[in-house]
Motif scaffolding. Structure first.
Motif, mmCIF file in Angstrom:
data_model
loop_
_atom_site.group_PDB
_atom_site.id
_atom_site.type_symbol
_atom_site.label_atom_id
_atom_site.label_comp_id
_atom_site.label_asym_id
_atom_site.label_seq_id
_atom_site.Cartn_x
_atom_site.Cartn_y
_atom_site.Cartn_z
ATOM 1 N N TYR A 64 -56.297 -23.116 -18.045
ATOM 2 C CA TYR A 64 -56.403 -21.660 -18.155
ATOM 3 C C TYR A 64 -57.408 -21.257 -19.218
ATOM 4 O O TYR A 64 -57.326 -21.679 -20.376
ATOM 5 N N ILE A 113 -46.132 -24.229 -16.650
ATOM 6 C CA ILE A 113 -46.155 -22.843 -17.115
ATOM 7 C C ILE A 113 -44.916 -22.628 -17.970
ATOM 8 O O ILE A 113 -43.895 -23.285 -17.775
ATOM 9 N N ILE A 145 -52.187 -28.331 -12.853
ATOM 10 C CA ILE A 145 -52.582 -27.049 -13.438
ATOM 11 C C ILE A 145 -51.802 -26.879 -14.739
ATOM 12 O O ILE A 145 -50.582 -27.015 -14.751
ATOM 13 N N SER A 163 -57.278 -16.535 -13.331
ATOM 14 C CA SER A 163 -56.087 -15.936 -12.713
ATOM 15 C C SER A 163 -55.306 -17.023 -11.986
ATOM 16 O O SER A 163 -55.814 -17.645 -11.042
ATOM 17 N N LEU A 164 -54.063 -17.240 -12.418
ATOM 18 C CA LEU A 164 -53.239 -18.260 -11.783
ATOM 19 C C LEU A 164 -52.885 -17.907 -10.340
ATOM 20 O O LEU A 164 -52.979 -18.768 -9.453
ATOM 21 N N GLN A 174 -41.915 -16.790 -14.906
ATOM 22 C CA GLN A 174 -43.258 -17.104 -14.428
ATOM 23 C C GLN A 174 -43.208 -18.227 -13.394
ATOM 24 O O GLN A 174 -43.924 -18.196 -12.388
ATOM 25 N N TYR A 178 -56.821 -28.435 -13.776
ATOM 26 C CA TYR A 178 -57.141 -27.010 -13.912
ATOM 27 C C TYR A 178 -56.561 -26.514 -15.231
ATOM 28 O O TYR A 178 -55.377 -26.739 -15.516
ATOM 29 N N CYS A 230 -44.548 -17.937 -9.577
ATOM 30 C CA CYS A 230 -45.547 -18.865 -9.032
ATOM 31 C C CYS A 230 -45.001 -19.594 -7.810
ATOM 32 O O CYS A 230 -45.741 -19.864 -6.858
ATOM 33 N N LEU A 269 -47.702 -28.011 -11.646
ATOM 34 C CA LEU A 269 -48.090 -26.834 -12.430
ATOM 35 C C LEU A 269 -47.200 -26.729 -13.651
ATOM 36 O O LEU A 269 -45.970 -26.703 -13.523
ATOM 37 N N HIS A 311 -51.150 -24.037 -17.379
ATOM 38 C CA HIS A 311 -51.369 -22.621 -17.685
ATOM 39 C C HIS A 311 -51.075 -22.375 -19.169
ATOM 40 O O HIS A 311 -50.077 -21.754 -19.546
ATOM 41 N N TYR A 359 -59.934 -21.757 -15.014
ATOM 42 C CA TYR A 359 -59.620 -20.624 -14.137
ATOM 43 C C TYR A 359 -59.135 -19.465 -14.995
ATOM 44 O O TYR A 359 -58.690 -19.641 -16.123
#
Length: 403
Positions: free
Chosen positions: A330, A228, A304, A210-211, A233, A328, A237, A226, A306, A208
């Motif tokens: 980044y 990050i 995810i 754009s988070l 951040q 997912y 989120c 997630l 990131h 992906y």
């Protein structure tokens, strides 16, 4: 029987301690979930003359709290900030039936006050060994004004001295060894057929760009986590996830300058104790304080990560101790449809509104800079929207409409 991790072996079953040598940093490289902690407790620590002459080091406070739940592991002091003034303690303070576990930083405190402290131990096991190289470079955000002793660096150097002195067996374990190339001692990578080791699979890996876009597009009714990096951040989120109808919870380091709420602390304690995300949440947001230190079991649909750093992806994915439906990752160059927030549809978008829209979409170029407006709006059109350009009161505007 289902193919995958269930047909593969744990590290304790393939590890041969006869390969260990004094005078070298013995490095075990094995995937997340292959049983490194079990091997440390049940195989490597047995090489010490008694449990209390085996020391297990890990990178974070979260990790210590998790490991201390093992019956054979003990923490002689709570954590290094609380025992910063301790200068020495007698060896009989250690329970002779238990293995001592602590952070690299606490070990550095003890070594600072008592040079040569490492030599008390027959065996030192360095879990998440890559961070013994990375952590000395981190700055303490709570203590910005006065120079601080770098206990992580002291720990790293003491472990290297232990290697050179050849009296203590030093064994490191990690799934991501790249950083250890900078360690100032000889490294011997223990021969292991990694193809035989159990590992967790990610059935689908989706890139992906754009988070915020991804968070808004996640299927309803799914549970995930997630990773990050920064607390700001994480909070941003969390807000986006709430607006998208999710029930997120964040957890970061207890040492961070921003304290967690009682709700966050309760969630953190639940995760460390039960190795599951509390049932009332459907998104767990974490950073480096949990990157190597927690286990997540129970059902999660996705993770995810990131980050573009491969080691971070490996470690963050490895927190979930099972096969995963979707991972997912980044990638700033990957194509990704844009979802324009409802607040920006069918309204006049002036210059100041463009800034807000770009911030919400949060799509970066390959250098990490916000997408130029012309490129951003080309992507908006390519994602199935119609753009109307005009002027009102001598001010240029754009109106975005769904087709």
């Amino acid at each position: 029987m289902k193919p995958g991790i269930y047909l593969e072996e744990a590290l304790k079953d393939v590890l041969r301690t006869s390969n260990f040598v004094h005078g070298m940093f013995n490095l075990i490289v094995a995937p997340c979930g292959s049983g490194k902690t079990t091997a440390a407790i049940n195989v490597i620590s047995k090489l010490a003359s008694s449990p209390r002459t085996a020391l297990m080091l890990i990178d974070t406070r979260n990790g210590v709290e998790r490991l201390a739940q093992e019956k054979v592991l003990t923490t002689p002091y709570a954590f290094y900030e609380e025992s910063i003034q301790q200068t020495w303690f007698p060896s009989d303070e250690f329970d002779p039936t238990q293995i001592v576990v602590t952070t690299y930083a606490q070990f550095g405190v003890w070594e600072y006050h008592n040079p040569g402290f490492h030599s008390f131990f027959d065996v030192i096991i360095c879990d998440e060994a890559h961070n013994m190289v990375k952590f000395p470079n981190f700055k303490d955000k709570k203590k910005k004004t006065t120079p601080q002793i770098n206990y992580a660096a002291i720990a790293r150097d003491a472990l290297c001295r232990g290697v050179w002195e050849c009296n203590t067996l030093i064994v490191g374990m990690t799934a991501t060894p790249k950083a250890l190339a900078k360690l100032n001692c000889n490294i011997y990578r223990i021969p292991i057929d990694e193809s035989k080791l159990r590992r967790y699979e990610s059935k689908e890996i989706i890139s992906y760009r754009s988070l915020p876009q991804l968070l808004r597009q996640l299927p309803a009714g799914k549970r995930g986590a997630l990773y990050i990096t920064h607390v700001r951040q994480m909070e941003r989120c969390e807000q986006i996830a709430i607006e998208a109808g999710m029930k997120p919870i964040c957890a970061w380091s207890l040492n961070h300058e921003k304290s967690m709420t009682q709700e966050q602390l309760a969630a953190r304690d639940y995760i460390l104790t039960n190795e599951r995300v509390p049932p009332q949440y459907d998104l767990f947001i974490f950073n480096k304080s949990c990157e190597t230190s927690i286990n997540l079991r129970g059902h999660l649909d996705y993770i995810i990560v990131h980050s573009r750093e491969e080691d971070t992806r490996t470690q963050a994915r490895g927190r979930y101790r099972d096969d995963l439906d979707v991972l997912y990752v980044y990638e700033p160059d990957v194509e990704q449809d844009i979802v324009v927030p409802d607040d920006f549809l069918d309204v006049y978008i002036y210059k100041e509104d463009k800034t807000k829209l770009r911030a919400q979409i949060d799509m970066k170029d390959a250098k990490g800079h916000p997408k130029p407006y012309n490129q951003l709006f080309m992507l908006v059109e390519a994602s199935g929207y119609q753009l109307e350009h005009g002027r009102k009161n001598n001010r240029p505007y754009i109106i975005i409409r769904e087709l």
